[in-house]
Every structure is written in C-alpha cells, then in structure tokens.
Design a protein around this motif. Structure first.
Motif, short mmCIF file in Angstrom:
data_model
loop_
_atom_site.label_atom_id
_atom_site.label_comp_id
_atom_site.label_asym_id
_atom_site.label_seq_id
_atom_site.Cartn_x
_atom_site.Cartn_y
_atom_site.Cartn_z
N GLN A 196 43.88 -9.38 11.40
CA GLN A 196 44.89 -9.96 12.29
C GLN A 196 45.00 -11.46 12.08
N ALA A 197 43.86 -12.12 11.85
CA ALA A 197 43.86 -13.58 11.70
C ALA A 197 44.49 -14.00 10.38
N ALA A 198 44.58 -13.05 9.43
CA ALA A 198 45.16 -13.38 8.12
C ALA A 198 46.63 -13.77 8.26
N GLY A 199 47.31 -13.22 9.24
CA GLY A 199 48.73 -13.48 9.43
C GLY A 199 49.04 -14.96 9.61
N THR A 200 48.12 -15.70 10.22
CA THR A 200 48.34 -17.14 10.42
C THR A 200 47.25 -17.96 9.70
N VAL A 201 46.55 -17.30 8.78
CA VAL A 201 45.51 -17.94 7.94
C VAL A 201 44.59 -18.83 8.78
N LYS A 202 43.98 -18.22 9.78
CA LYS A 202 43.04 -18.98 10.61
C LYS A 202 41.71 -19.13 9.90
N LYS A 203 41.04 -20.20 10.24
CA LYS A 203 39.62 -20.29 9.86
C LYS A 203 38.89 -19.25 10.70
N ILE A 204 37.91 -18.54 10.11
CA ILE A 204 37.19 -17.58 10.96
C ILE A 204 35.68 -17.64 10.74
N SER A 205 34.98 -17.38 11.82
CA SER A 205 33.53 -17.14 11.74
C SER A 205 33.29 -15.77 12.34
N LEU A 206 32.50 -14.97 11.65
CA LEU A 206 32.21 -13.63 12.14
C LEU A 206 30.71 -13.42 12.12
N GLU A 207 30.18 -13.00 13.24
CA GLU A 207 28.76 -12.64 13.30
C GLU A 207 28.74 -11.19 13.73
N LEU A 208 28.49 -10.31 12.75
CA LEU A 208 28.73 -8.88 12.98
C LEU A 208 27.42 -8.10 13.03
N GLY A 209 27.52 -6.83 12.74
CA GLY A 209 26.35 -5.97 12.88
C GLY A 209 25.27 -6.25 11.84
N GLY A 210 24.09 -5.72 12.10
CA GLY A 210 22.99 -5.85 11.16
C GLY A 210 22.32 -4.50 10.94
N ASN A 211 21.41 -4.48 9.99
CA ASN A 211 20.61 -3.27 9.75
C ASN A 211 19.27 -3.76 9.23
N ALA A 212 18.58 -4.55 10.09
CA ALA A 212 17.43 -5.32 9.63
C ALA A 212 16.28 -4.45 9.15
N PRO A 213 15.84 -4.67 7.90
CA PRO A 213 14.61 -4.04 7.43
C PRO A 213 13.41 -4.88 7.85
N PHE A 214 12.28 -4.23 8.03
CA PHE A 214 11.03 -4.91 8.36
C PHE A 214 9.98 -4.28 7.44
N LEU A 215 9.59 -5.01 6.40
CA LEU A 215 8.71 -4.44 5.38
C LEU A 215 7.26 -4.84 5.65
N VAL A 216 6.39 -3.85 5.68
CA VAL A 216 4.97 -4.17 5.86
C VAL A 216 4.24 -3.75 4.58
N PHE A 217 3.76 -4.75 3.82
CA PHE A 217 3.03 -4.46 2.58
C PHE A 217 1.55 -4.24 2.88
N GLU A 218 0.87 -3.61 1.91
CA GLU A 218 -0.52 -3.19 2.18
C GLU A 218 -1.47 -4.36 2.41
N ASP A 219 -1.10 -5.56 1.95
CA ASP A 219 -1.99 -6.71 2.16
C ASP A 219 -1.63 -7.50 3.42
N ALA A 220 -0.77 -6.96 4.26
CA ALA A 220 -0.32 -7.70 5.45
C ALA A 220 -1.41 -7.80 6.49
N ASP A 221 -1.33 -8.82 7.33
CA ASP A 221 -2.17 -8.89 8.53
C ASP A 221 -1.54 -7.94 9.54
N LEU A 222 -2.19 -6.79 9.73
CA LEU A 222 -1.56 -5.73 10.51
C LEU A 222 -1.37 -6.10 11.98
N ASP A 223 -2.30 -6.89 12.54
CA ASP A 223 -2.14 -7.29 13.94
C ASP A 223 -0.86 -8.10 14.11
N GLN A 224 -0.70 -9.05 13.18
CA GLN A 224 0.52 -9.88 13.25
C GLN A 224 1.77 -9.04 13.01
#
Ligand code: ADP
Length: 490
Positions: free
Chosen positions: A247-275
């Motif tokens: 919709q904003a393309a019609g008037t070529v607006k500047k845009i900022s979009l902060e949209l969805g995420g799908n955050a991974p959280f990787l725990v490697f074998e040498d991690a501090d497990l408590d942390q």
C-alpha cells in the motif's frame, strides 16, 4: 471501572487528535477487556478513515512549527515526557497488565524500557548533524543536510503496548517529525495514557495523535496510502507488514517494518548449561511467549540433549501461572482466543507428527485464555511449530548433531529477527555468530534489548532499525545543498 490507579485520569476513553480528547466522527466505540478476568476496562472510540484523515491533517499543520524548533527545545519536551512516564511508571504498569495480561513486574520493566527510548532520543535530538563534502569544483560547496521526513504513521501491536510506541514516537519527534499512532485494538489504553503524559509534558497540539480503532485495516490503510504521510513505521505480523508495504508503494513512502520472528536458540555440547537453561527460560516464557524475539526453536546438540531437557523441564515446573497482578505470577494469560487457538493447533499438529509432551500441552485449569507452560521434544522441520511463530508458552526442542547442521537448520526459515546460541568455544562464537542470518544474535546471553542497540530484522522479519544511534536515521532525509558561484579570494 476502577483498576486502582493512583492517577485515574490516565485511564482515557477518548482518542487524542490535535490536542483534543475526541470521539469518533461516527460516534462508534468498542470495549477494551482485561484478558485475565474478561472485565470491561473502558469504551474507546472506534475510528475510521475519516478520523484518521483528521489526525493526519492535524499532524501536517503542526509539522512546520515543531520541525522549526531548535534541537534543544525538542529535546527538552521529550525529556519532560520521559520524566512524567517514569514518575507514573507504577500506574502505567498496572494499566498495561490490566489490558494486556503480562505479570506486573514485566509490565513495569516494559514501561521503564520504553521510557529509556524517550530519554535516549531526547539526547540524540541534539546530535543530528550533517556534512560538508570535499567539493568537485572550486566555485562550489556541497553540504549534506539531515531533515525531518515529515508526518509519520505508526502502527503498533498489543504485545508491547507501551514500549513499541515510545520506540517509534521518540525518534520521530526528536528528528522533527509529527506522528499519528494507531495502537492495537486489544491494548489502546497504554497508548492513550502516554498521549496524556505527552500533553502534560507540553508537546504541542497535533505533534502526537492517537487514533483508536477496533479493526486495524481501515485506519491502517489510510496511514499507508495518504500522500501527506511520508513515513510508515509498523510493528506486527509479517502478513500485515507485506500488505502495508504494497500500500505504501503507491506514494513511495519511507518504511520501517518490524515483523515476525522464528528465533532459534542453539545449545552446543560445550555450553554452560545453567546459563543456557536460564536464558532459554527467560527468552521462551517472557510475556507468555508472545514476543517476536521469543525462542521459537530450541535446538540442542544430541550429546547433551537429555540432560538439557531434564533441567529445562525442572525450571518450567517453577513457573506460576495466573493473573499478572498477583504476587509471584510468572506467566499471564494469552492475549485473546485467537492466540489460544493458534497455540493449540500448533501443539496438536506437533504431537500428531510424533512430538512428545514433556510438560503441559493443554489449556490451563484457570480457563479463559490461560495455557500451560509446555515442553515438547522430538520436534522436526515437518511440524508447523518449526516454521510458524508460536507466540505462546510452548518450547519445542529439536536435536542436532553438528555445528553445520545447527546453522543450516537455524537459517531454514524466511524470518531473520533474533537468534541465540550457547557455547564456550571462541572460534565457534565467531563462526556461528557470522553464519546466522539474523538481525540480532546473542552469544551466551538471552538479553540484549535496550535503547542503545539497533533492534530489527533481516529477510522477511523487516526493514530498518529501532533504537541506538542508527534509529533516528529512519526519520531523517539526507539532502544535498550545493552552493555554486563562489568566486576565489581576490
Ligand atoms: P497480530 O497478529 O500480532 O495482532 P497484526 O499485524 O494483525 O498482528 O497487528 C499489528 C497491528 O497492525 C495492530 O495495530 C493492528 O490493528 C494492525 N493491523 C491489522 N490489520 C491491518 C491492516 N490490514 N492494515 C493496517 N494495519 C493493520
């Protein structure tokens, strides 16, 4: 109804346009509910495109005078707003918990974190500078000016009803822009309370306007298409973000979009497990899992998988679910029935495809939109919870065996907002930190959000950054002023 505010005027039941507290032109209203009790908190104006145009016109009229103030004058107004927000933080937190559901300490944290953006951009307002370039011709001087973009449309979600507004409004105002805000329909009261405090801070009429509506589309489309709006800043779902971008393309607006995420959280074998367990708990269950940087895929190296699951499940057992205003509650209700249905569908799909339920997996005995803190193991990429944003208190655990596989799985998504990983190997911190296709990466920490960092995503998670020294650029145009005909010194 009374919710126990010390300053009862902060609970507003009118929208704020051009310095006036107003009703919708068509006089329609809608109810705002407490998700923990279903109580009606207020009736607020149900506005449409006509009301939105009124607000845009007010912002347009207020622009020349606001933009012409000195940076220091704008800074002082923002500072006064910051002082009032912190002074009323307890009331604002109570209002936030009442309309949104998150535990009161989390709500207070949001108010203070939101206020810190106002403080930061009050300071940054004074540091907007330009450049003098080395000229290509002896009779010319080439300058770069930074100027306010103009009227800004801001559309915000319900999961952070207060801080998502201050993040957008304070850099906009610091830059010299004026703003029309459309808060989410579930949580307009925090926005109205912020406008009340802005009025008390002496922010002039028309500089900040709040248009409330029970459905996002009509007011949102007006903000995205009206030629007087020069910048659109949106936080919300990827689907609506894409629509607004079109919709904003019609008037070529500047845009900022902060949209969805799908955050991974990787725990490697040498991690501090408590942390790792502590960070995973925090970044999974904050706001009942309803944030765009919440952990969506918990990936654990197979050699430590069982130990991690055991410790994580034990930590989940400590989560107290309930009304966010009660002492000790760590997880409130989900925002609404739609949110609850989505979580249920994702869990049913995962279990149907072979995931095991380690904890929870059902609606909570408290009823309403409460859901049990849930841990699933055996999650695979074929399950919908691997590729969809869960937005609920469900931790799906995935096994991996090598670093390469972990990074490949983590990047196997169109999203790219936040990612986290835990390891004590310095080489791996660099490799994985650089390899993850995300706008924000935390290594050995779940916490990185503050007003000092550039918050934002890559790929389909968005465009632009909020906060930090970069955040103000989103509201500034870069303009060349070339002065010619300068004769040499006789
Ligand atoms: P969520 O699914 O998290 O509620 P949405 O993207 O639907 O996320 O909502 C975020 C914001 O976008 C809210 O203020 C909402 O009212 C608004 N919104 C929803 N649909 C539209 C639309 N079609 N056009 C503009 N804004 C919209």
């Amino acid at each position: 109804m009374s919710i126990g505010l010390a300053d009862t005027t902060l609970l507003r039941n009118a929208a704020y346009i051009d310095g006036h507290w107003v009703q919708a032109a068509k006089e329609k209203t809608f109810q705002v509910h407490n998700p923990a009790t279903s109580d009606v908190l207020a009736n607020v104006p149900d506005m449409d495109a006509e009301d939105a145009r009124r607000a845009i016109q007010a912002a347009e009229r207020a622009l020349p005078e606001w933009r012409a103030l000195s940076a220091k004058q704008r800074s002082q107004k923002l500072r006064a707003w910051y002082d009032l927000i912190t002074e009323h933080a307890d009331d604002l937190a109570l209002l936030l918990t009442s309309e949104q559901g998150k535990p009161l300490p989390e709500a207070k944290g949001e108010i203070l974190s939101g206020a810190s953006f106002v403080e930061w951009f009050a300071e940054e307002a004074k540091r907007i500078d330009g450049d003098l370039l080395p000229s290509q011709a002896p009779d010319r001087r080439e300058l770069v000016l930074k100027q306010a973009v103009g009227v800004v449309g801001a559309i915000t979600p319900w999961n952070f009803p207060s801080s998502m507004i201050t993040r957008k409004v304070s850099p906009a105002l610091a830059a010299g822009c004026t703003v029309v805000i459309k808060p989410a329909e579930d949580t307009p009261l925090s926005a109205l309370a912020l406008a009340d405090l802005a009025e008390r801070a002496g922010i002039p009429a028309g500089v900040l306007n709040v248009v409330t509506a029970s459905h996002g589309a009509e007011v949102g489309t007006e903000l995205a298409t009206n030629p007087a709006v020069r910048k659109l800043s949106f936080t919300g779902s990827t689907a609506v973000g894409k629509l607004l971008m079109e919709q904003a393309a019609g008037t070529v607006k500047k845009i900022s979009l902060e949209l969805g995420g799908n955050a991974p959280f990787l725990v490697f074998e040498d991690a501090d497990l408590d942390q790792a367990v502590a960070a995973a708990m925090q970044m999974k269950f904050i706001n009942a899992g309803q944030t765009c940087i919440c952990v969506n895929r918990l990936m654990v190296q197979d050699t430590i998988h069982d130990e991690f699951v055991e410790r994580f499940a034990a930590a989940v057992d400590q989560l107290t679910v309930g009304n966010g205003t009660e002492m000790g509650v760590k997880q409130g209700p989900l925002i609404n029935r739609k949110g609850l249905d989505k979580v249920e569908t994702l869990v049913t799909d995962a279990v149907g495809k072979g995931a095991q339920v380690v904890r929870g997996g059902e609606r909570h005995a408290l009823g309403g939109t409460f859901y049990q803190p849930t841990v699933l193991t055996g999650v695979t990429p074929t399950m919908a919870c691997f590729s969809n944003e869960i937005f609920g208190p469900v931790a799906g655990i995935i096994r991996f065996s090598s670093e390469q596989e972990a990074v490949r799985l983590a990047n196997d998504t169109p999203y790219g907002l936040a990612a986290y990983f835990f390891t004590r190997d310095m080489g791996r911190i660099w490799r994985v930190g650089e390899g993850l296709e995300y706008g924000m990466v935390g290594a050995n920490t779940g916490r990185f959000v503050s007003e000092t960092i550039p918050f934002g995503g890559v790929k389909e998670s968005g465009i632009g950054r909020e906060g930090s020294k970069y955040g103000i650029d989103e509201f500034l145009e870069t303009k060349l002023l070339c002065i010619g005909g300068i004769e040499p010194l006789g």
